[in-house]
Design a protein around this motif. Structure first.
Motif, short mmCIF file in Angstrom:
data_model
loop_
_atom_site.label_atom_id
_atom_site.label_comp_id
_atom_site.label_asym_id
_atom_site.label_seq_id
_atom_site.Cartn_x
_atom_site.Cartn_y
_atom_site.Cartn_z
N TYR A 254 7.89 6.69 3.86
CA TYR A 254 7.00 5.77 3.16
C TYR A 254 7.73 5.01 2.06
N LEU A 255 7.45 3.71 2.00
CA LEU A 255 8.09 2.82 1.03
C LEU A 255 7.05 2.27 0.07
N LEU A 310 3.68 2.61 1.59
CA LEU A 310 3.12 3.80 0.95
C LEU A 310 1.60 3.84 1.00
N SER A 311 0.95 2.70 1.10
CA SER A 311 -0.51 2.69 1.17
C SER A 311 -1.00 3.53 2.35
N GLN A 312 -0.20 3.60 3.41
CA GLN A 312 -0.59 4.39 4.58
C GLN A 312 -0.50 5.90 4.30
N TYR A 313 0.32 6.28 3.35
CA TYR A 313 0.38 7.69 2.96
C TYR A 313 -0.95 8.13 2.37
N VAL A 315 -3.88 6.96 2.87
CA VAL A 315 -4.87 7.04 3.94
C VAL A 315 -4.69 8.34 4.73
N ALA A 316 -3.45 8.64 5.10
CA ALA A 316 -3.18 9.84 5.88
C ALA A 316 -3.54 11.10 5.09
N ALA A 317 -3.23 11.12 3.79
CA ALA A 317 -3.55 12.28 2.97
C ALA A 317 -5.06 12.49 2.88
N ILE A 353 1.11 13.17 -5.69
CA ILE A 353 0.81 14.60 -5.61
C ILE A 353 -0.70 14.84 -5.57
N ASN A 354 -1.45 14.10 -6.40
CA ASN A 354 -2.91 14.24 -6.38
C ASN A 354 -3.48 13.94 -5.01
N ALA A 355 -2.95 12.93 -4.34
CA ALA A 355 -3.45 12.57 -3.02
C ALA A 355 -3.27 13.72 -2.04
N ALA A 356 -2.12 14.39 -2.10
CA ALA A 356 -1.90 15.53 -1.21
C ALA A 356 -2.80 16.70 -1.58
N MET A 357 -2.99 16.92 -2.87
CA MET A 357 -3.78 18.06 -3.33
C MET A 357 -5.26 17.92 -3.00
#
Length: 498
Positions: A254-255, A310-313, A315-317, A353-357
């Motif tokens: 992701y960029l 990175l916007s797609q990250y 969404v995926a998270a 990190i918040n997005a993953a959490m």
């Protein structure tokens, strides 16, 4: 053994290899690889990690960010006063590390030669002299560079590389360290600058190749050639996505704001990409940090679509669709690379990190946060020498996961090689980027993942513990950082970026 004289007149090695050490390591490599395969064979059933996220920031040292963290191998102190100092040739003084709270800091040169100068045969005292000799801070070309960094030739101005932050300045980073795992012996994989460090992150090597179609034409190099308009895919050796693709393991690179579109320079640089003169929050990731498109095996595998904005990250998270392996590269504004703001980088990292959490995948995720090189900033720990390429100067490292040992400080010797080893053990049954076994042989002189000097990230986890809950932190925390006062008028140009 080849010797060179640097700009300070000091003698140093640039291509010497540790022959005796390599012979000893060869004896240990087979047993290390066998142990990795044995452990990884049961990984799919015994290890609940299904998603590995590597956040790769820019140009900071451990002492700069965690030099006063309790229990860590930080700046040597006595009664709260540093017992170490770095000579300043311009003033004749020896400068001690000092606390700073300015949001914009000025680093120093950080190419291969600068690493040798700063390490100074283990004395770790060349940082100020290097800036004064090079006459630049090694700054990324943000528009603020000339506004906040004084002329490095002025006596006393190069001392900024001795400044360090504390927990009131970096509350989120310190909170992650307190609740999860802080790694206080994470070193850059090689003693060089950002570009080869990014190459190493995905491939465990930095090289120049005579032919982009033949991995066997690649030779180790601390300062490799970047992509050009005429040769956009010069990296012929094998990187980790080759193995991931073969094993049907999903990955995404992701960029931050996508890829920056550099302008070709058709002048004296003969087709090299030229960086824009200024960067903003909306700028994309520069080509020197966006290396995967330059590897021929990514094209051979038809995997270019795995390099995404990175916007797609996010969404995926949110949807619980994170790939198995994720790398995240920042743009200049969010990168931590001087003169980018420290506070902005901390907020950017926190949002990732918040997005993953807060997503469905948190319960099976391991997040690794580190910085690509030292950026010219001070660190007191002499890097271990593993081979002709590294290790480089120490950088911060943090593990964040439900299964991370709470409050643990990992004192193992680590480098980004440990990330590749962890990926290989979790998802590839211990298969390595090994030219003898990976089906795409190149001429890399060593298989770093098997080096017994590199620690094992499995030791940072307790898979039997009750999983830790998410630690969702404010994206814009209250800090003690203060806005820099712009210079008026701006000083002379502080030098080209590295």
């Amino acid at each position: 053994m080849q010797m060179e004289t640097n700009r300070l007149g000091w003698r140093f090695r640039i291509t010497a290899s540790s022959v005796l050490a390599a012979c000893v390591l060869t004896v240990l490599t087979a047993s290390a690889q066998a142990a990795g395969k044995k452990r990884a064979a049961s990984a799919e059933t015994n290890i609940p990690i299904k998603h590995i996220i590597i956040i790769f920031q820019e140009n900071r040292t451990f002492d700069e960010y965690f030099g006063t963290y309790p229990g860590a191998d930080g700046i040597p102190m006595r009664n709260g006063v540093p017992t170490v100092c770095v000579p300043d040739p311009a003033t004749g003084k020896c400068v001690r590390p000092y606390h700073t709270d300015t949001d914009i800091t000025c680093g120093g040169p950080h190419e291969a030669e600068a690493s040798m100068v700063d390490v100074a045969d283990g004395k770790m005292n060349g940082f100020i002299a290097d800036i004064e000799a090079a006459r630049n801070y090694g700054l990324y070309p943000l528009v603020s560079a000339r506004q906040y960094c004084r002329n490095p030739e002025d006596p006393g101005e190069a001392d900024s590389v001795l400044g360090y932050f504390n927990g009131t300045d970096l509350p989120n980073y310190w909170a992650y360290a307190k609740h999860f795992v802080l790694q206080d012996h994470m070193f850059e994989a090689l003693h060089s600058w950002s570009f080869p460090s990014h190459l190493w992150l995905v491939s465990a090597w930095s090289a120049n190749c005579a032919s982009s179609n033949d991995p066997k034409t690649c030779v180790s190099n601390l300062m490799p050639r970047d992509r050009t308009v005429a040769n956009p895919t010069p990296f012929a050796w094998t990187e980790i996505t080759w193995l991931l693709h073969k094993a049907n393991v999903s990955w995404t690179y992701y960029l931050d704001h996508g890829a920056e579109q550099p302008r070709p320079n058709r002048g004296a640089d003969n087709g090299k990409f030229r960086m824009p003169t200024g960067h903003t929050a909306q700028s994309g990731v520069p080509i020197i940090w966006n290396v995967l498109p330059g590897f021929t095996d990514v094209h051979d595998d038809h995997q270019l679509d795995n390099i995404q904005d990175l916007s797609q990250y996010f969404v995926a998270a949110q949807e619980g669709k994170l790939p198995s392996v994720v790398w995240i590269s920042p743009n200049g504004f969010d990168s931590d690379h001087p003169p980018a703001k420290v506070s902005v980088a901390q907020s950017y990292v926190t949002s990732i990190i918040n997005a993953a959490m807060t997503g469905p995948d948190w319960k099976s995720t391991a997040i690794f946060l580190t910085w690509d090189d030292w950026g010219g900033f001070y660190d007191h720990v002499t890097p271990p020498r593993l081979d002709s390429m590294g290790l480089g100067i120490r950088v911060p490292g943090i593990l964040i996961s439900p299964y991370a040992k709470p409050g643990h400080i990992d004192h193992q010797t680590l480098s980004p090689d440990a990330y590749l080893k962890f990926i290989e053990d979790v998802f590839l049954h211990g298969e390595r980027l090994n030219p003898k076994t990976d089906g795409r042989p190149d001429l890399r002189p060593e298989v770093r993942e098997n080096d017994p000097s590199i620690g094992d990230l499995m030791n940072d986890f307790d898979f039997s513990q009750r999983p830790q809950k998410p630690l969702v932190l404010p994206t814009h925390p209250k800090t003690a950082l203060v806005e820099n006062t712009p210079l008026s008028p701006p000083d002379a140009d502080t030098g080209s970026p590295k």
